[in-house]
Design a protein around this motif. Structure first.
Motif, PDB file in Angstrom:
ATOM      1  N   ALA A 246       2.472  15.332  51.625  1.00  0.00           N
ATOM      2  CA  ALA A 246       1.499  15.571  52.690  1.00  0.00           C
ATOM      3  C   ALA A 246       0.082  15.243  52.223  1.00  0.00           C
ATOM      4  CB  ALA A 246       1.580  17.036  53.125  1.00  0.00           C
ATOM      5  N   ASP A 247      -0.833  15.172  53.190  1.00  0.00           N
ATOM      6  CA  ASP A 247      -2.262  15.042  52.879  1.00  0.00           C
ATOM      7  C   ASP A 247      -2.741  16.432  52.469  1.00  0.00           C
ATOM      8  OD1 ASP A 247      -4.909  14.439  52.701  1.00  0.00           O
ATOM      9  OD2 ASP A 247      -5.195  13.997  54.833  1.00  0.00           O
ATOM     10  N   ALA A 248      -2.287  16.835  51.275  1.00  0.00           N
ATOM     11  CA  ALA A 248      -2.405  18.241  50.878  1.00  0.00           C
ATOM     12  C   ALA A 248      -3.850  18.732  50.834  1.00  0.00           C
ATOM     13  CB  ALA A 248      -1.739  18.447  49.520  1.00  0.00           C
ATOM     14  N   GLU A 249      -4.752  17.885  50.370  1.00  0.00           N
ATOM     15  CA  GLU A 249      -6.149  18.320  50.235  1.00  0.00           C
ATOM     16  C   GLU A 249      -6.738  18.702  51.599  1.00  0.00           C
ATOM     17  OE1 GLU A 249     -10.062  16.787  47.746  1.00  0.00           O
ATOM     18  OE2 GLU A 249      -8.176  15.680  47.652  1.00  0.00           O
ATOM     19  N   ARG A 250      -6.314  18.027  52.642  1.00  0.00           N
ATOM     20  CA  ARG A 250      -6.778  18.353  53.993  1.00  0.00           C
ATOM     21  C   ARG A 250      -5.999  19.529  54.570  1.00  0.00           C
ATOM     22  NH1 ARG A 250      -5.799  14.552  59.345  1.00  0.00           N
ATOM     23  NH2 ARG A 250      -6.360  16.126  60.900  1.00  0.00           N
ATOM     24  N   LEU A 251      -4.678  19.537  54.377  1.00  0.00           N
ATOM     25  CA  LEU A 251      -3.824  20.524  55.026  1.00  0.00           C
ATOM     26  C   LEU A 251      -3.909  21.909  54.403  1.00  0.00           C
ATOM     27  CD1 LEU A 251      -0.647  18.324  55.576  1.00  0.00           C
ATOM     28  CD2 LEU A 251      -2.387  18.941  57.270  1.00  0.00           C
ATOM     29  N   ILE A 252      -4.374  21.986  53.170  1.00  0.00           N
ATOM     30  CA  ILE A 252      -4.446  23.265  52.467  1.00  0.00           C
ATOM     31  C   ILE A 252      -5.242  24.298  53.259  1.00  0.00           C
ATOM     32  CG2 ILE A 252      -6.558  22.957  51.087  1.00  0.00           C
ATOM     33  CD1 ILE A 252      -3.319  23.924  49.426  1.00  0.00           C
ATOM     34  N   ARG A 253      -6.180  23.815  54.082  1.00  0.00           N
ATOM     35  CA  ARG A 253      -7.059  24.723  54.836  1.00  0.00           C
ATOM     36  C   ARG A 253      -6.404  25.266  56.102  1.00  0.00           C
ATOM     37  NH1 ARG A 253     -10.314  20.384  53.246  1.00  0.00           N
ATOM     38  NH2 ARG A 253     -10.105  19.376  55.286  1.00  0.00           N
ATOM     39  N   CYS A 254      -5.204  24.786  56.438  1.00  0.00           N
ATOM     40  CA  CYS A 254      -4.560  25.180  57.688  1.00  0.00           C
ATOM     41  C   CYS A 254      -3.708  26.437  57.559  1.00  0.00           C
ATOM     42  CB  CYS A 254      -3.692  24.038  58.205  1.00  0.00           C
ATOM     43  SG  CYS A 254      -4.598  22.517  58.545  1.00  0.00           S
ATOM     44  N   GLY A 255      -3.650  27.001  56.359  1.00  0.00           N
ATOM     45  CA  GLY A 255      -2.858  28.213  56.163  1.00  0.00           C
ATOM     46  C   GLY A 255      -1.818  28.089  55.077  1.00  0.00           C
ATOM     47  N   VAL A 256      -1.958  27.098  54.186  1.00  0.00           N
ATOM     48  CA  VAL A 256      -1.004  26.902  53.100  1.00  0.00           C
ATOM     49  C   VAL A 256      -1.217  27.956  52.013  1.00  0.00           C
ATOM     50  CG1 VAL A 256      -0.300  25.322  51.249  1.00  0.00           C
ATOM     51  CG2 VAL A 256      -0.794  24.436  53.540  1.00  0.00           C
ATOM     52  N   ASP A 257      -0.117  28.506  51.502  1.00  0.00           N
ATOM     53  CA  ASP A 257      -0.162  29.500  50.432  1.00  0.00           C
ATOM     54  C   ASP A 257       0.402  28.980  49.114  1.00  0.00           C
ATOM     55  OD1 ASP A 257      -0.847  31.884  52.213  1.00  0.00           O
ATOM     56  OD2 ASP A 257       1.034  31.235  53.114  1.00  0.00           O
ATOM     57  N   ASP A 258       1.208  27.914  49.185  1.00  0.00           N
ATOM     58  CA  ASP A 258       1.976  27.516  48.001  1.00  0.00           C
ATOM     59  C   ASP A 258       2.209  26.010  48.008  1.00  0.00           C
ATOM     60  OD1 ASP A 258       3.823  28.670  45.716  1.00  0.00           O
ATOM     61  OD2 ASP A 258       5.023  27.170  46.767  1.00  0.00           O
ATOM     62  N   LEU A 259       2.283  25.430  46.796  1.00  0.00           N
ATOM     63  CA  LEU A 259       2.512  23.989  46.640  1.00  0.00           C
ATOM     64  C   LEU A 259       3.885  23.673  46.058  1.00  0.00           C
ATOM     65  CD1 LEU A 259      -1.036  22.961  45.399  1.00  0.00           C
ATOM     66  CD2 LEU A 259      -0.053  22.624  47.680  1.00  0.00           C
ATOM     67  N   GLY A 281      -4.478  17.607  39.125  1.00  0.00           N
ATOM     68  CA  GLY A 281      -4.446  17.154  40.508  1.00  0.00           C
ATOM     69  C   GLY A 281      -4.272  18.304  41.480  1.00  0.00           C
ATOM     70  N   LEU A 282      -3.487  19.296  41.095  1.00  0.00           N
ATOM     71  CA  LEU A 282      -3.320  20.474  41.946  1.00  0.00           C
ATOM     72  C   LEU A 282      -4.632  21.226  42.099  1.00  0.00           C
ATOM     73  CD1 LEU A 282       0.101  21.991  40.758  1.00  0.00           C
ATOM     74  CD2 LEU A 282      -0.335  20.482  42.706  1.00  0.00           C
ATOM     75  N   LYS A 283      -5.392  21.313  41.019  1.00  0.00           N
ATOM     76  CA  LYS A 283      -6.690  22.004  41.081  1.00  0.00           C
ATOM     77  C   LYS A 283      -7.631  21.322  42.066  1.00  0.00           C
ATOM     78  CE  LYS A 283      -6.473  23.859  36.362  1.00  0.00           C
ATOM     79  NZ  LYS A 283      -7.024  23.785  34.992  1.00  0.00           N
ATOM     80  N   LYS A 284      -7.564  19.998  42.122  1.00  0.00           N
ATOM     81  CA  LYS A 284      -8.387  19.254  43.079  1.00  0.00           C
ATOM     82  C   LYS A 284      -7.917  19.529  44.500  1.00  0.00           C
ATOM     83  CE  LYS A 284     -10.043  14.537  43.979  1.00  0.00           C
ATOM     84  NZ  LYS A 284      -9.539  14.322  45.335  1.00  0.00           N
ATOM     85  N   ILE A 285      -6.601  19.602  44.695  1.00  0.00           N
ATOM     86  CA  ILE A 285      -6.059  19.844  46.025  1.00  0.00           C
ATOM     87  C   ILE A 285      -6.488  21.203  46.565  1.00  0.00           C
ATOM     88  CG2 ILE A 285      -3.895  20.355  47.257  1.00  0.00           C
ATOM     89  CD1 ILE A 285      -2.591  18.125  45.553  1.00  0.00           C
ATOM     90  N   VAL A 286      -6.451  22.241  45.729  1.00  0.00           N
ATOM     91  CA  VAL A 286      -6.739  23.594  46.234  1.00  0.00           C
ATOM     92  C   VAL A 286      -8.224  23.840  46.428  1.00  0.00           C
ATOM     93  CG1 VAL A 286      -4.646  24.474  45.153  1.00  0.00           C
ATOM     94  CG2 VAL A 286      -6.827  24.734  43.961  1.00  0.00           C
ATOM     95  N   GLY A 287      -9.079  22.982  45.887  1.00  0.00           N
ATOM     96  CA  GLY A 287     -10.511  23.108  46.117  1.00  0.00           C
ATOM     97  C   GLY A 287     -11.090  24.408  45.600  1.00  0.00           C
ATOM     98  N   ASP A 288     -11.674  25.203  46.488  1.00  0.00           N
ATOM     99  CA  ASP A 288     -12.332  26.461  46.093  1.00  0.00           C
ATOM    100  C   ASP A 288     -11.343  27.603  45.880  1.00  0.00           C
ATOM    101  OD1 ASP A 288     -14.805  25.247  46.248  1.00  0.00           O
ATOM    102  OD2 ASP A 288     -15.114  25.816  48.347  1.00  0.00           O
ATOM    103  N   ALA A 289     -10.091  27.408  46.244  1.00  0.00           N
ATOM    104  CA  ALA A 289      -9.098  28.463  46.055  1.00  0.00           C
ATOM    105  C   ALA A 289      -8.714  28.549  44.579  1.00  0.00           C
ATOM    106  CB  ALA A 289      -7.866  28.189  46.907  1.00  0.00           C
ATOM    107  N   ALA A 290      -8.094  29.659  44.211  1.00  0.00           N
ATOM    108  CA  ALA A 290      -7.599  29.842  42.844  1.00  0.00           C
ATOM    109  C   ALA A 290      -6.163  29.330  42.774  1.00  0.00           C
ATOM    110  CB  ALA A 290      -7.661  31.314  42.467  1.00  0.00           C
ATOM    111  N   LEU A 291      -5.862  28.547  41.741  1.00  0.00           N
ATOM    112  CA  LEU A 291      -4.511  28.033  41.524  1.00  0.00           C
ATOM    113  C   LEU A 291      -3.802  28.943  40.539  1.00  0.00           C
ATOM    114  CD1 LEU A 291      -2.509  25.645  42.033  1.00  0.00           C
ATOM    115  CD2 LEU A 291      -3.472  24.597  39.968  1.00  0.00           C
ATOM    116  N   ARG A 292      -2.606  29.413  40.915  1.00  0.00           N
ATOM    117  CA  ARG A 292      -1.898  30.355  40.054  1.00  0.00           C
ATOM    118  C   ARG A 292      -0.421  29.967  39.935  1.00  0.00           C
ATOM    119  NH1 ARG A 292      -2.804  36.260  41.828  1.00  0.00           N
ATOM    120  NH2 ARG A 292      -4.890  35.693  41.091  1.00  0.00           N
ATOM    121  N   GLU A 293       0.061  29.924  38.706  1.00  0.00           N
ATOM    122  CA  GLU A 293       1.471  29.634  38.471  1.00  0.00           C
ATOM    123  C   GLU A 293       2.319  30.852  38.831  1.00  0.00           C
ATOM    124  OE1 GLU A 293       4.419  28.097  34.847  1.00  0.00           O
ATOM    125  OE2 GLU A 293       2.278  28.379  34.471  1.00  0.00           O
ATOM    126  N   ARG A 294       3.535  30.595  39.303  1.00  0.00           N
ATOM    127  CA  ARG A 294       4.482  31.666  39.637  1.00  0.00           C
ATOM    128  C   ARG A 294       5.868  31.267  39.162  1.00  0.00           C
ATOM    129  NH1 ARG A 294       7.786  29.547  43.293  1.00  0.00           N
ATOM    130  NH2 ARG A 294       6.982  28.020  44.786  1.00  0.00           N
TER     131      ARG A 294
END
Length: 327
Positions: A246-259, A281-294
């Motif tokens: 997906a166009d993840a960098e754009r779609l992340i703002r629509c309510g995405v919680d997980d990659l 690359g994941l850090k760039k996609i999430v932008g201002d959000a915090a990226l966390r491994e699970r």
């Protein structure tokens, strides 16, 4: 103000066979029976061991649905000493646990007894609902009957298996079908509480398939479906998108919680033309959000004890390691 958290899992992808009884109109994963149609044990072991050294915590086992129903396949499997692909997968799950990697199996339609058996050696399992609609792309795929898939997801709930499901967008379904599919999943979650994430995956045309010339799902369709999913699904269910499709960098703002699962080692065998982004690359996609491994089992299921004694020590060790890495 708290930053939004976007999660991901570090995995290795192990396609045990591409042979499948289904023949979906959009699929390039399915291949004919022939030499090399089963992943050899030594290759599977190497992949798992290398993944463990790279810090992977999930072994994603995927294979075509009921390949034993396809003429000739059983002979190739018998050469490895197995009568059923599920027996082979079960043994590889045990190997992964010993290697320090949690199994997550997507095997297509399984019976209640098969689900119960695999619960012992899997931290979580999955089956894409895809759609509740009867679409032409599934006309040659008995395992894609929506009622059959819903029944299996429900059975997983009865067995308290942490579960992943999702929608495939753009395979002939309507917006109303997407809403109905999400309502079905939400109802299953309210009844059983076992769904940890719902993938909103965009159809990508594959050359040589029946839908090779079909239009892909648009970013607008994806954005609308993600927003709808976040509105319909209970809050505890994560909405996931594949960051390589997906166009993840754009779609992340629509309510995405997980990659989802991202691998430092293996490709996406279902969509091989789309490489995984790496961690930066994941850090760039999430932008201002915090990226966390699970882990492939979400924290609330760990707290509730929704796992077998077989994998309990590994779950707790890996959870501690992830928590220490995130400090």
């Amino acid at each position: 103000m708290h930053r939004k958290v976007i999660t991901y899992s570090r995995n290795v992808f192990l396609p045990l066979t591409h042979v499948c009884q289904n023949a979906c109109g959009y699929c390039c994963f399915r291949q004919a029976t022939g030499a090399g149609c089963v992943l050899p044990p030594d290759e599977a072991h190497r992949t798992i061991d290398t993944g463990a050294r790279l810090g992977c915590t999930e072994a994603l086992f995927t294979f075509g649905e009921r390949p034993g129903e396809v003429p000739g396949f059983s002979d190739h499997l018998a050469a490895l000493g197995y009568a059923d692909i599920l027996d082979y997968c079960y043994d590889l799950c045990l190997y992964a646990i010993r290697a320090g990697v949690l199994p997550h199996t997507n095997a297509g339609i399984l019976t209640a007894a098969e689900l119960e058996r695999f619960r012992e050696v899997n931290a979580s399992m999955g089956l894409m609902l895809e759609t509740t609609a009867d679409v032409p792309a599934h006309r040659h795929s008995p395992g894609k009957d929506p009622a059959v898939r819903i029944e299996m997801i429900e059975e997983a709930g009865r067995l308290r298996i942490p579960f992943t499901t999702g929608l495939l967008i753009g395979i002939g379904e309507t917006p109303a079908d997407r809403e109905e599919s999400l309502e079905v999943i939400a109802d299953l979650q309210r009844r059983y509480g076992h769904i940890q994430e719902v993938i909103i995956q965009n159809f990508c045309p594959k050359e040589g398939t029946d839908m090779g010339n079909a239009a892909p799902a648009s970013s607008e369709e994806m954005a609308g479906t993600i927003s709808l999913a976040r509105e319909i699904l209970p809050r505890e269910v994560a909405v996931q998108i594949p960051p390589n499709l997906a166009d993840a960098e754009r779609l992340i703002r629509c309510g995405v919680d997980d990659l989802g699962g991202v691998s430092p080692l293996t490709i996406d065998y279902v969509n091989p033309e789309h490489p995984w982004p790496q961690i930066e690359g994941l850090k760039k996609i999430v932008g201002d959000a915090a990226l966390r491994e699970r882990l492939c089992i979400y924290p609330r299921f760990i707290e509730m004890g929704w796992y077998s004694d077989t994998i309990a020590p590994l779950i707790h060790r890996l959870q501690k390691e992830i928590e220490e890495r995130s400090l």
